[in-house]
Scaffold this motif. Structure first.
Motif, PDB file in Angstrom:
ATOM      1  N   UNK A  29       0.875  -1.089  -0.087  1.00  0.00           N
ATOM      2  CA  UNK A  29       0.009  -0.013  -0.140  1.00  0.00           C
ATOM      3  C   UNK A  29       0.820   1.179  -0.006  1.00  0.00           C
ATOM      4  N   UNK A  30       1.871   1.358   0.714  1.00  0.00           N
ATOM      5  CA  UNK A  30       2.821   2.520   0.936  1.00  0.00           C
ATOM      6  C   UNK A  30       3.504   2.688  -0.529  1.00  0.00           C
ATOM      7  N   UNK A  31       3.875   1.467  -1.026  1.00  0.00           N
ATOM      8  CA  UNK A  31       4.871   1.654  -2.416  1.00  0.00           C
ATOM      9  C   UNK A  31       3.624   2.121  -3.467  1.00  0.00           C
ATOM     10  N   UNK A  32       2.263   1.717  -3.399  1.00  0.00           N
ATOM     11  CA  UNK A  32       1.390   2.066  -4.452  1.00  0.00           C
ATOM     12  C   UNK A  32       0.892   3.656  -4.111  1.00  0.00           C
ATOM     13  N   UNK A  33       1.107   3.966  -2.889  1.00  0.00           N
ATOM     14  CA  UNK A  33       0.858   5.353  -2.993  1.00  0.00           C
ATOM     15  C   UNK A  33       2.124   6.204  -3.477  1.00  0.00           C
ATOM     16  N   UNK A  34       3.237   5.829  -3.070  1.00  0.00           N
ATOM     17  CA  UNK A  34       4.396   6.309  -3.557  1.00  0.00           C
ATOM     18  C   UNK A  34       4.447   6.499  -5.069  1.00  0.00           C
ATOM     19  N   UNK A  35       4.020   5.544  -5.874  1.00  0.00           N
ATOM     20  CA  UNK A  35       3.960   5.492  -7.100  1.00  0.00           C
ATOM     21  C   UNK A  35       2.654   6.215  -7.976  1.00  0.00           C
ATOM     22  N   UNK A  36       1.770   6.536  -7.156  1.00  0.00           N
ATOM     23  CA  UNK A  36       0.685   7.435  -7.453  1.00  0.00           C
ATOM     24  C   UNK A  36       1.197   8.951  -7.272  1.00  0.00           C
ATOM     25  N   UNK A  37       1.911   9.182  -6.492  1.00  0.00           N
ATOM     26  CA  UNK A  37       2.590  10.554  -6.254  1.00  0.00           C
ATOM     27  C   UNK A  37       3.579  10.709  -7.274  1.00  0.00           C
ATOM     28  N   UNK A  38       4.140   9.693  -7.558  1.00  0.00           N
ATOM     29  CA  UNK A  38       5.323   9.902  -8.846  1.00  0.00           C
ATOM     30  C   UNK A  38       4.518  10.071 -10.278  1.00  0.00           C
TER      31      UNK A  38
END
Length: 148
Positions: A29-38
């Motif tokens: 979930x944390x990585x998906x949030x980071x990818x969405x921001x990127x």
């Protein structure tokens, strides 16, 4: 009695597995949030880069149903800005050298892995095409120099 011990051991194993999976799920979930921001940051940059590429897009034609880039002869278009970026980078590297350059040196400056057999052949083809179009000079020993 053994059945209860098995059940207790199995439940303990499943609890440990559930804990590991919950931790992995949180990391996902944390990585998906980071990818969405990127993605939100990179999308406008990619659109601008695409617009820049289209602004100086090289001319292409169809040959046998395939798109082929036209690399104009030096006399036809003196402006190197009409060339694709890869060709412009080659034309920038060759004059910087103290003398004739081998394809391997240009490949290394472009960041290509020159140790892999055949990795430089597409670059050699580009440099030969530039020589054929009068933008580089290909010497008999296979090295290239810039045209004055």
């Amino acid at each position: 009695m053994q059945e209860r011990q098995w059940i207790t051991a199995r439940r303990s194993g499943l609890d440990a597995l559930a804990e590991r999976l919950a931790k992995q799920l949180q990391e996902v979930r944390v990585e998906r949030e980071e990818l969405a921001i990127a993605e939100r940051v990179l999308n406008p940059l990619a659109e601008q880069a695409q617009a820049d590429v289209e602004a100086v897009a090289p001319v292409s034609v169809g040959v046998a149903g395939r798109a082929v880039l036209l690399i104009p002869h030096r006399s036809d278009a003196a402006d190197e800005g009409a060339l694709p970026a890869g060709y412009r980078r080659i034309l920038a590297i060759v004059p910087e050298a103290d003398g004739p350059v081998q394809v391997k040196l240009v490949g290394e400056r472009l960041g290509l892995d020159a140790s892999v057999c055949g990795r430089l052949e597409p670059l050699r083809a580009k440099m030969t095409k530039l020589a054929d179009r009068g933008r580089l000079h290909k010497r008999p020993d296979g090295r290239f120099t810039a045209r004055p």
